[in-house]
Design an enzyme around this catalytic site. Sequence first.
Site, PDB file in Angstrom:
ATOM      1  CG  ASN A   7      -1.820   1.144   1.345  1.00  0.00           C
ATOM      2  OD1 ASN A   7      -1.763   2.057   0.516  1.00  0.00           O
ATOM      3  ND2 ASN A   7      -2.667   1.160   2.355  1.00  0.00           N
ATOM      4  NE  ARG A  89      -6.346   1.338   0.413  1.00  0.00           N
ATOM      5  CZ  ARG A  89      -6.442   2.337   1.254  1.00  0.00           C
ATOM      6  NH1 ARG A  89      -5.397   2.732   1.943  1.00  0.00           N
ATOM      7  NH2 ARG A  89      -7.582   2.955   1.415  1.00  0.00           N
ATOM      8  CG  HIS A 178     -12.940   3.655   3.605  1.00  0.00           C
ATOM      9  ND1 HIS A 178     -13.612   4.687   4.228  1.00  0.00           N
ATOM     10  CD2 HIS A 178     -11.632   3.847   3.861  1.00  0.00           C
ATOM     11  CE1 HIS A 178     -12.742   5.476   4.834  1.00  0.00           C
ATOM     12  NE2 HIS A 178     -11.537   4.989   4.622  1.00  0.00           N
ATOM     13  NE  ARG A 237      -9.751  12.625   4.767  1.00  0.00           N
ATOM     14  CZ  ARG A 237      -9.746  11.356   4.417  1.00  0.00           C
ATOM     15  NH1 ARG A 237     -10.696  10.868   3.645  1.00  0.00           N
ATOM     16  NH2 ARG A 237      -8.800  10.534   4.827  1.00  0.00           N
ATOM     17  CD  GLU A 382      -8.961  -1.244   4.286  1.00  0.00           C
ATOM     18  OE1 GLU A 382      -8.486  -0.954   5.403  1.00  0.00           O
ATOM     19  OE2 GLU A 382      -9.181  -0.407   3.401  1.00  0.00           O
TER      20      GLU A 382
END
Length: 396
Positions: A7, A89, A178, A237, A382
């Site tokens: 990743n 990823r 996601h 965020r 993941e």
Amino acid sequence: MLVLVLNAGSSSLKYQLMKPESGEVLASGLCERIGIDGKLVHESLGKKSKKEIDMPTHKEAIEVVLETLTSGETKVIDSIDEIEAIGHRVVHGGEYFNSSVIVDDDVISKLKELIPLAPLHNPANIMGMEIAKEILPTKPNVAVFDTAFHQTMPASNYMYAVPYEDYKDHGVRKYGFHGTSHYYVSNKAKEALNKDDSKIIVCHLGNGSSVCAVRDGKSIDTSMGLTPLEGLMMGTRSGDIDPGVMAYLMEKKNMSAEEVTNYLNKKSGLLGVSGISSDLREVIEACENGDERAKTTIDMKCNRIKKYICSYAGMLEGVDAICFTAGIGENADLIREKVCSGLEFMGIEVDTHKNKDRTSCDIKEINKDTSKTKIFVIPTNEELVIAQDTYNLVKA
Ligand code: AMP
């Protein structure tokens, strides 16, 4: 089969060496501060180690990882030849990819086309693939996309109410992120429910957070949009906001588009409202010490999750299970309790005792026995999905 899961971020590289058939993880770690100085945090054979190593680019970082896996006290394989495939990823697959793919020149060129949609992430993901191909030229690479799971959303949910040409010409639409986590968690819940036409809502609550409505295994709506800024209030965020705020700020504070983007991505959310931290634990602590702003921050965070749950329950025409995952979803019983409280009218009844239980397992049910809707805590994985997709594509 041994799969190396990578990743690659702009200055970081997370990795796991795993056996996809059993899910066994032989080693995992993180290279940080790539291009600055370089730091490696590694775990294998039950031991954690840390060291500072110069990593001017991602190439050196991948070389450090391979060296760490094959030598010294951290050695788990004799040679890099034992790695049979690499799973990457990838943040943005746009409308091109609705499932994982073996990486070839065409895939790389499509990912390059998508850079304007994910300027911070896709370049690093592409770099990871190109370097892996250079260092391990005979091994297949597989791209697994954060967006792919959401490609089943109907147009009525992914379109924005802006002129249609901007969707056609510039790809302005909701993509969602996601996806690997939402897929993994909803699939676990689906198995546990063992029911046709299951209606599941997944709350992935980490530093980045999103909610997903999953009907019979397919994403029908999700809270993140064209970028990972839309939806829930996150660590830094803002999540959903009146788009008019942007023009207002640009005028009032003489901010550029780039400055407003940075403000909404890096300075808002838990950090911006609380003025304390983007880390929820610190905000909870301040709240417990009587800080009013911290209390408002936590109430905002929970109310917004609740708003999405109610909206998605309506869209799904009912809900069989609500799932909580990621750092906050898996660990913060306070947030789960506050999100679920008041939703008893929808058949959602949390069991306070079960909710506080901290034993970790693949799937934990925290609803009362009388609850019509199941409430699950499911640790996300993941990397396992990436390794399994890689395995399935490579062995086919
Ligand atoms: P992630 O991005 O999935 O690693 O999640 C990071 C977020 O999880 C941070 O906001 C942490 O504060 C939060 N988190 C982790 N453990 C806990 C905990 N025990 N209680 C509350 N928040 C937590």
